[in-house]
Design an enzyme around this catalytic site. Structure first.
Site, PDB file in Angstrom:
ATOM      1  N   LYS A 114       0.792  -1.280  -0.136  1.00 41.84           N
ATOM      2  CA  LYS A 114      -0.012  -0.015  -0.100  1.00 41.84           C
ATOM      3  C   LYS A 114       0.917   1.295   0.020  1.00 41.84           C
ATOM      4  O   LYS A 114       1.796   1.163   0.472  1.00 41.84           O
ATOM      5  CB  LYS A 114      -0.909  -0.118   1.140  1.00 41.84           C
ATOM      6  N   ASP A 154      -6.400   4.247  -4.784  1.00 43.53           N
ATOM      7  CA  ASP A 154      -7.172   4.119  -3.589  1.00 43.53           C
ATOM      8  C   ASP A 154      -7.844   5.365  -3.310  1.00 43.53           C
ATOM      9  O   ASP A 154      -8.084   6.234  -4.039  1.00 43.53           O
ATOM     10  CB  ASP A 154      -6.218   3.744  -2.508  1.00 43.53           C
TER      11      ASP A 154
HETATM   12  N1  GLU Z   1      -7.138   0.065  -3.607  1.00 43.15           N
HETATM   13  C1  GLU Z   1      -8.012  -1.003  -3.615  1.00 43.15           C
HETATM   14  C2  GLU Z   1      -8.043  -1.839  -2.619  1.00 43.15           C
HETATM   15  O1  GLU Z   1      -7.880  -1.613  -1.295  1.00 43.15           O
HETATM   16  C3  GLU Z   1      -7.566  -1.873  -4.816  1.00 43.15           C
HETATM   17  C4  GLU Z   1      -6.037  -2.239  -4.856  1.00 43.15           C
HETATM   18  C5  GLU Z   1      -5.674  -2.965  -6.320  1.00 43.15           C
HETATM   19  O2  GLU Z   1      -6.683  -3.016  -7.067  1.00 43.15           O
HETATM   20  O3  GLU Z   1      -4.618  -3.310  -6.315  1.00 43.15           O
HETATM   21  O4  GLU Z   1      -8.502  -3.109  -2.489  1.00 43.15           O
END
Ligand code: GLU
Length: 425
Positions: A114, A154
């Site tokens: 993240k 995100d």
């Molecule tokens: N930010 C989204 C999540 O928390 C998507 C993450 C992604 O697609 O890699 O699941």
């Protein structure tokens, strides 16, 4: 952008502690070996950078950028980048670990990561955001990579920011590398179905849970907190499946109409109103936004930020089912209160995994150099979400635990088994 103001820092439970306390319970139920526990407890990599950006007024401001890779045992790290004013390391560490568990629950070959940049994109111009995104990408140029760490949108970021990331990364490598990031605009190799994927997964898991609880969707009511990408898509798709959506909310407040809100109309209103529901007339504005969570509805979908269901309000929740569109909307301390009340929670790492599932499909298509139809994307992601739900449900019965702990058990078990086969590295 889903933008419900989070609780003031002093009232908040630390998301990392919330993640760890569930991890500890699941690890114990599973009888996880201490050495594996120690590996999974700590993030594999944490990078913090300072990003000096020239603002439109000519002054230079320095922003803090973070990327945490929690695990790359199952494959390259995967996870979004958050642009928000209150981003902090513990939060990003929790979110990165949640990505590891999420990818394992839906059985896709990724680890968890993240990213976050502490900034307020709502107060920045497009040019400032672009310079920040490009600077962040350059600072992380050795971290990211289609086989190493694959970012995505995100909170506070979307396809536009992913396009800048892909362009900056590609320029540094002297070739177009579209598989380095997902959630891109369609023309840059984005996938059909990615925009609605998280909301769609929320809908699929809500229906699967309603079937277990014997709630008829055509007679059910629902409240959705957060009207960004996840919340608004979940609301449309739940409405399409027969539920009456009686409340929605965003940064401007919460809106309630017991006859049901016309979601398409609310979305059109938001899109013509600088992205907010401010002044929305299709429903009555509740005196405080938090009231939405306590409405007498069958299904509650928190799809905004962390820690909105806490010890302060968990005993006032009337919904029979909570389906977590956001990451970490329920604090660990509130879990037991909900369980004691008989509320079923479909946890974040299962309920909102539709987004990363279609991100995986996007990456697969980029590497194949081929485009799938929306039908293929939706059919495959629905199947994955349904299977994951049944798997977690089965584990909940087997270990006699709530769905949340069951989801952690399924995930930790998979990562631990993979780790053992790969051996110490
Ligand atoms: N930010 C989204 C999540 O928390 C998507 C993450 C992604 O697609 O890699 O699941």
């Amino acid at each position: 952008m889903a933008y419900i103001e989070p609780a003031p820092i002093k009232d908040r439970e630390n998301p990392l502690e919330s993640m760890m306390s569930r991890f500890n319970i699941a690890a114990e139920k599973l009888g996880l070996e201490e050495q594996v526990y120690n590996v999974l407890k700590n993030p594999a990599k944490q990078v913090i950078v300072s990003l000096p950006i020239t603002m439109d007024n000519g002054k230079i401001e320095v922003f803090e950028g973070i990327r945490v890779i929690h695990s790359n045992i199952l494959g390259p790290a995967k996870g979004g980048i958050r642009f928000a004013p209150d981003v902090h390391l513990d939060e990003v560490r929790a979110l990165a670990a949640w990505m590891t568990w999420k990818c394992a629950v839906v059985d896709i070959p990724y680890g968890g990561g993240k990213g976050g940049v502490r900034c307020n994109p709502r107060e920045m111009s497009a040019g400032e955001i672009e310079r920040l995104m490009r600077a962040y990408t350059l600072a992380m140029i050795d971290v990211f990579g289609p086989d190493k760490d694959i970012p995505a949108p995100d909170m506070g970021t979307g396809p536009r920011e992913m396009a800048w990331l892909m362009d900056e990364y590609s320029k540094s490598h002297g070739m177009t590398v579209n598989a380095v990031v997902t959630g891109k605009p369609l023309v840059l190799g984005g996938s059909l179905g990615r925009t609605e994927a998280t909301g769609r997964g929320v809908m699929v898991s809500a229906l699967a849970a309603m079937e277990k609880l014997k709630i008829n969707p055509y007679q059910a009511t629902c409240a959705v907190q957060g009207f960004g990408n996840v919340g608004s898509w979940a609301a449309i798709l739940l409405e399409e499946r027969g539920l009456k959506v009686v409340a929605i909310s965003d940064i401007s407040g919460a809106y309630h109409n017991s006859n049901g809100i016309n979601i398409q109309e609310a979305i059109a209103y938001r899109d013509n109103n600088k992205g907010t529901l401010e002044g929305y007339k299709g429903a009555e504005k509740l005196s405080t936004p938090g009231e939405l969570l306590e409405l007498d509805v069958d299904v509650l979908v928190p799809a905004a930020v962390e820690d909105v269901i806490t010890t302060a309000n968990a005993d006032k929740i009337k919904a029979k089912l909570i389906v977590e569109g956001a990451n970490g909307p329920t604090s660990a301390k509130a879990d037991q209160i909900l369980v004691d009340k008989g509320v079923m929670s479909v946890p974040d790492i299962l309920a909102n995994a539709g987004g990363v599932t279609v991100s995986y499909f996007e990456w697969v298509q980029n590497r194949l150099g081929y485009k799938w139809t929306a039908e293929r994307v939706n059919r495959r992601s629905d199947r994955i979400m349904k299977d994951a739900f049944q798997n977690v449900y089965k584990a909940a019965q087997q270990y006699d635990v709530p769905l949340r702990i069951a989801a952690y058990i399924v995930a930790i078990d998979k990562v631990a088994k993979t780790y053992k086969f790969r051996g110490g590295f």
